[in-house]
Design an enzyme around this catalytic site. Structure first.
Site, PDB file in Angstrom:
ATOM      1  N   ASP A  82      44.650 -75.667  93.548  1.00  0.00           N
ATOM      2  CA  ASP A  82      43.464 -74.861  93.217  1.00  0.00           C
ATOM      3  C   ASP A  82      42.268 -75.800  93.012  1.00  0.00           C
ATOM      4  OD1 ASP A  82      42.132 -72.481  92.538  1.00  0.00           O
ATOM      5  OD2 ASP A  82      42.582 -72.722  90.396  1.00  0.00           O
ATOM      6  N   ALA A 211      38.927 -63.789  89.062  1.00  0.00           N
ATOM      7  CA  ALA A 211      39.277 -62.369  89.154  1.00  0.00           C
ATOM      8  C   ALA A 211      40.089 -61.860  87.965  1.00  0.00           C
ATOM      9  CB  ALA A 211      40.021 -62.118  90.458  1.00  0.00           C
TER      10      ALA A 211
HETATM   11  P1  13P Z   1      39.780 -66.531  86.152  1.00  0.00           P
HETATM   12  O1  13P Z   1      39.099 -67.508  85.242  1.00  0.00           O
HETATM   13  O2  13P Z   1      38.982 -65.276  86.273  1.00  0.00           O
HETATM   14  O3  13P Z   1      41.176 -66.267  85.764  1.00  0.00           O
HETATM   15  O4  13P Z   1      39.803 -67.182  87.620  1.00  0.00           O
HETATM   16  C1  13P Z   1      40.780 -68.131  87.956  1.00  0.00           C
HETATM   17  C2  13P Z   1      40.498 -68.802  89.244  1.00  0.00           C
HETATM   18  O5  13P Z   1      39.663 -68.421  90.027  1.00  0.00           O
HETATM   19  C3  13P Z   1      41.316 -69.983  89.570  1.00  0.00           C
HETATM   20  O6  13P Z   1      40.891 -70.616  90.721  1.00  0.00           O
HETATM   21  O1  G3H Z   2      39.478 -71.974  88.452  1.00  0.00           O
HETATM   22  C1  G3H Z   2      39.877 -72.659  87.510  1.00  0.00           C
HETATM   23  C2  G3H Z   2      41.171 -72.421  86.896  1.00  0.00           C
HETATM   24  O2  G3H Z   2      41.060 -71.471  85.879  1.00  0.00           O
HETATM   25  C3  G3H Z   2      41.758 -73.708  86.432  1.00  0.00           C
HETATM   26  O3  G3H Z   2      41.221 -74.137  85.234  1.00  0.00           O
HETATM   27  O4  G3H Z   2      40.710 -76.536  85.606  1.00  0.00           O
HETATM   28  O5  G3H Z   2      41.027 -75.629  83.293  1.00  0.00           O
HETATM   29  O6  G3H Z   2      42.974 -75.869  84.839  1.00  0.00           O
HETATM   30  P1  G3H Z   2      41.501 -75.636  84.719  1.00  0.00           P
HETATM   31 ZN    ZN Z   3      38.802 -70.564  91.066  1.00  0.00          ZN
END
Ligand code: 13P
Ligand code: G3H
Ligand code: ZN
Length: 307
Positions: A82, A211
């Site tokens: 991610d 989301a």
């Molecule tokens: P939220 O903060 O809305 O849960 O989004 C998570 C996200 O987009 C992770 O990439």
């Molecule tokens: O989009 C971000 C996610 O919520 C991940 O958050 O970088 O604190 O692990 P983090």
């Molecule tokens: Zn994100």
């Protein structure tokens, strides 16, 4: 079942008008809660790991925890990076066995975003790994951008970006933001923009970040037991359901996991001040993650029994 790539998941999700849940994982209890929910719902699943999660748990730990979870299920599961901010982190995840990576060049100028994405695409595709990219900016992870100043994705640029970068799926900005404070006024998503992007990229899987719906039951529970999460608001579930029918094939959820765990841990701490066995508070936290994810799969994403 071994880890899988997202192609078949997204093909079917697109055809049938639902979205696959992409849930952020940071530790064993979160992975277990999500896996239990998906198993009961017989749902496809994307487990995603942020740079912060990699740092917190360690890439090897995360991968081994997920491999352990896979021993107990035959669900199709994607392991996804991610918000990979540079080539090096994407490469490390491709090399480490991830089946999908996100290269997030959304903070860069258009041409530089294309160049970075292309570099990751070339490396990942040569190794059979899927690449998600992002165009437009959300608040939260792209921290210097406030929600009001979010730069929504331009439909013409989206088409050019996909063609020139070769990315397999695209995260777009249509009004969501990361975290627990998404809207100060009305909760609104730019559906005409989504409709246009979707029409200009037929059959192409789009991704919705930011989301979480920030269930008020968790906000209230956390606050009742000593928390200070004032004014937290997320994306209403009916808007997510609508987006899932308009070409959004992947919906990202992290904040709701955090809220579910923290609210329940606070409750145990408040009600059982004498408890100090971590299992006393981690077991209800894990159960809350499971129940929340199950609800999303069944009532919001629509991916129940889609394996
Ligand atoms: P939220 O903060 O809305 O849960 O989004 C998570 C996200 O987009 C992770 O990439
Ligand atoms: O989009 C971000 C996610 O919520 C991940 O958050 O970088 O604190 O692990 P983090
Ligand atoms: Zn994100």
């Amino acid at each position: 079942m071994p880890l899988t790539g997202p192609k078949e998941m997204f093909d079917r999700a697109y055809r049938e008008g639902y979205a696959v849940g992409a849930f952020n994982v940071n530790n064993m209890e979160i992975i277990q809660g999500i896996m239990l929910a998906a198993a009961e719902e017989q749902a496809p699943l994307i487990l995603q790991v942020s740079a912060g999660a990699r740092k917190y748990a360690g890439q090897n730990y995360i991968i081994k925890l997920i491999e352990a979870a896979l021993l107990e299920t035959d669900l199709p599961v994607v392991l996804h990076l991610d918000h990979g901010q540079n080539f090096e982190i994407c490469k490390a995840c491709v090399d480490g066995g991830f089946t999908s990576v996100m290269v997030d060049g959304s903070h860069l100028p258009f041409e530089e975003n294309i160049a970075l994405t292309r570099q990751v695409v070339d490396y990942a595709h040569a190794r059979g790994v899927w690449v998600e990219a992002e165009l437009g900016q959300l608040a939260g992870v792209e921290e210097e951008v406030s929600a009001e100043k979010s730069i929504y994705t331009d439909p013409d640029q989206a088409v050019e970006f996909v063609q020139r970068s070769g990315c397999d799926s695209l995260a777009i900005a249509i009004g969501t933001s990361h975290g627990a404070y998404k809207f100060s006024g009305d909760a609104r998503l730019d559906f005409p923009r989504l409709e246009k992007i979707s029409a200009m990229l037929p059959g192409y899987p789009l991704v919705l970040h930011g989301a979480s719906s920030v269930p008020q039951e968790f906000v209230e529970m956390a606050n009742r037991y000593g928390g200070k999460i004032g004014g937290a608001r997320g994306v209403p579930e009916e808007l997510l359901r609508k987006a899932a029918g308009m070409g959004i094939c992947k919906i990202n959820i992290d904040t709701d996991i955090r809220l579910a765990m923290t609210a329940n841990i606070r409750k145990v701490f408040a009600e059982q001040p004498e408890a100090f066995d971590p299992r006393t508070y981690l077991a209800p936290a894990r159960q809350a993650v499971k129940d929340m994810v199950q609800h999303k799969i069944r009532h919001v994403l629509g991916c129940s029994h889609k394996i």
